[in-house]
Write a protein that holds these residues in place. Structure first.
Motif, PDB file in Angstrom:
ATOM      1  N   ASP A  56       0.833  -1.199   0.000  1.00  0.00           N
ATOM      2  CA  ASP A  56       0.000   0.000   0.000  1.00  0.00           C
ATOM      3  C   ASP A  56       0.872   1.255   0.000  1.00  0.00           C
ATOM      4  O   ASP A  56       1.735   1.399   0.862  1.00  0.00           O
ATOM      5  CB  ASP A  56      -0.887  -0.015   1.245  1.00  0.00           C
ATOM      6  N   PRO A  57       0.661   2.184  -0.922  1.00  0.00           N
ATOM      7  CA  PRO A  57       1.480   3.393  -0.948  1.00  0.00           C
ATOM      8  C   PRO A  57       1.024   4.484   0.024  1.00  0.00           C
ATOM      9  O   PRO A  57       1.741   5.447   0.245  1.00  0.00           O
ATOM     10  CB  PRO A  57       1.328   3.879  -2.395  1.00  0.00           C
ATOM     11  N   LEU A  58      -0.150   4.322   0.626  1.00  0.00           N
ATOM     12  CA  LEU A  58      -0.696   5.373   1.482  1.00  0.00           C
ATOM     13  C   LEU A  58      -0.244   5.222   2.929  1.00  0.00           C
ATOM     14  O   LEU A  58      -0.360   4.149   3.520  1.00  0.00           O
ATOM     15  CB  LEU A  58      -2.220   5.353   1.420  1.00  0.00           C
ATOM     16  N   LEU A  59       0.232   6.321   3.503  1.00  0.00           N
ATOM     17  CA  LEU A  59       0.582   6.325   4.915  1.00  0.00           C
ATOM     18  C   LEU A  59      -0.692   6.431   5.735  1.00  0.00           C
ATOM     19  O   LEU A  59      -1.661   7.050   5.305  1.00  0.00           O
ATOM     20  CB  LEU A  59       1.517   7.491   5.233  1.00  0.00           C
ATOM     21  N   PRO A  60      -0.711   5.844   6.924  1.00  0.00           N
ATOM     22  CA  PRO A  60      -1.923   5.906   7.759  1.00  0.00           C
ATOM     23  C   PRO A  60      -2.257   7.344   8.147  1.00  0.00           C
ATOM     24  O   PRO A  60      -1.370   8.162   8.369  1.00  0.00           O
ATOM     25  CB  PRO A  60      -1.544   5.101   9.005  1.00  0.00           C
ATOM     26  N   THR A  61      -3.548   7.626   8.235  1.00  0.00           N
ATOM     27  CA  THR A  61      -3.996   8.929   8.716  1.00  0.00           C
ATOM     28  C   THR A  61      -4.257   8.826  10.213  1.00  0.00           C
ATOM     29  O   THR A  61      -4.457   7.745  10.755  1.00  0.00           O
ATOM     30  CB  THR A  61      -5.280   9.370   7.994  1.00  0.00           C
ATOM     31  N   ASP A  62      -4.232   9.942  10.893  1.00  0.00           N
ATOM     32  CA  ASP A  62      -4.467   9.992  12.348  1.00  0.00           C
ATOM     33  C   ASP A  62      -3.540   9.053  13.103  1.00  0.00           C
ATOM     34  O   ASP A  62      -3.913   8.440  14.096  1.00  0.00           O
ATOM     35  CB  ASP A  62      -5.924   9.673  12.694  1.00  0.00           C
ATOM     36  N   THR A 106       8.580   3.880   0.795  1.00  0.00           N
ATOM     37  CA  THR A 106       9.816   3.245   0.330  1.00  0.00           C
ATOM     38  C   THR A 106      10.207   3.751  -1.052  1.00  0.00           C
ATOM     39  O   THR A 106       9.434   4.453  -1.720  1.00  0.00           O
ATOM     40  CB  THR A 106       9.663   1.709   0.270  1.00  0.00           C
ATOM     41  N   ASP A 107      11.395   3.372  -1.496  1.00  0.00           N
ATOM     42  CA  ASP A 107      11.865   3.730  -2.837  1.00  0.00           C
ATOM     43  C   ASP A 107      10.973   3.149  -3.925  1.00  0.00           C
ATOM     44  O   ASP A 107      10.916   3.669  -5.034  1.00  0.00           O
ATOM     45  CB  ASP A 107      13.301   3.227  -3.047  1.00  0.00           C
ATOM     46  N   ARG A 108      10.278   2.053  -3.612  1.00  0.00           N
ATOM     47  CA  ARG A 108       9.377   1.413  -4.581  1.00  0.00           C
ATOM     48  C   ARG A 108       7.997   2.064  -4.606  1.00  0.00           C
ATOM     49  O   ARG A 108       7.112   1.625  -5.333  1.00  0.00           O
ATOM     50  CB  ARG A 108       9.232  -0.074  -4.260  1.00  0.00           C
ATOM     51  N   GLY A 109       7.802   3.087  -3.771  1.00  0.00           N
ATOM     52  CA  GLY A 109       6.510   3.768  -3.740  1.00  0.00           C
ATOM     53  C   GLY A 109       5.483   3.069  -2.866  1.00  0.00           C
ATOM     54  O   GLY A 109       4.297   3.376  -2.946  1.00  0.00           O
ATOM     55  N   THR A 110       5.922   2.136  -2.052  1.00  0.00           N
ATOM     56  CA  THR A 110       5.018   1.464  -1.119  1.00  0.00           C
ATOM     57  C   THR A 110       5.339   1.934   0.302  1.00  0.00           C
ATOM     58  O   THR A 110       6.204   2.770   0.509  1.00  0.00           O
ATOM     59  CB  THR A 110       5.159  -0.067  -1.231  1.00  0.00           C
ATOM     60  N   LYS A 111       4.648   1.371   1.254  1.00  0.00           N
ATOM     61  CA  LYS A 111       4.781   1.801   2.645  1.00  0.00           C
ATOM     62  C   LYS A 111       5.583   0.790   3.447  1.00  0.00           C
ATOM     63  O   LYS A 111       5.531  -0.404   3.200  1.00  0.00           O
ATOM     64  CB  LYS A 111       3.383   1.962   3.250  1.00  0.00           C
ATOM     65  N   ALA A 112       6.322   1.302   4.438  1.00  0.00           N
ATOM     66  CA  ALA A 112       7.015   0.440   5.395  1.00  0.00           C
ATOM     67  C   ALA A 112       6.781   0.985   6.796  1.00  0.00           C
ATOM     68  O   ALA A 112       6.934   2.182   7.032  1.00  0.00           O
ATOM     69  CB  ALA A 112       8.509   0.372   5.104  1.00  0.00           C
TER      70      ALA A 112
END
Length: 131
Positions: A56-62, A106-112
């Protein structure tokens, strides 16, 4: 982490706390993000850092609201929020790591998700004191 404790020079409590924090972040990724999922453990800047990658490329909200201390949630939600069985994972991670965790793209455009487990010399980062 449990397989190679002698190689990491970590105390038993640091290993147990690290396994719990990582398992909470893995469960969070599984519930809220798409796969594939990958877990990496590395040593950097004299610390052990674990990263949990998802698709998932989106960072969590809140994010900070989700990790607010339990007493803050209890004062806004009453007794029922203390008894709920969901929504405690980030509280647990925050307490076990003294706030040394977060998310990044991440560099791949996903989330870590990442978490600092302990300093490499074997000193614990967890439970409010270093030993």
């Amino acid at each position: 982490m449990r397989i190679r404790p002698g190689k990491t020079c970590l105390a038993g409590d640091a290993i147990s706390d690290g396994v719990l924090a990582v398992s909470e972040l893995v469960a969070n990724a599984h519930e809220h993000a798409c796969g594939p999922y990958e877990v990496y453990l590395r040593s950097a800047a004299e610390r052990y850092i674990c990263e949990i990658h998802d698709g998932d490329p989106l960072l969590p909200t809140d994010l900070y609201l989700a990790a607010a201390p339990s007493w803050a949630a209890a004062t806004t939600g009453g007794a029922s929020s203390l008894l709920t069985e969901r929504g405690r994972g980030l509280h647990i991670v925050n307490e076990l790591t003294q706030g040394q965790w977060g998310f990044q793209v991440t560099d791949r455009g996903t989330k870590a998700a990442w978490v600092v487990l302990a300093v490499a010399s074997g000193q614990m980062v967890t439970r409010g004191t270093q030993t």
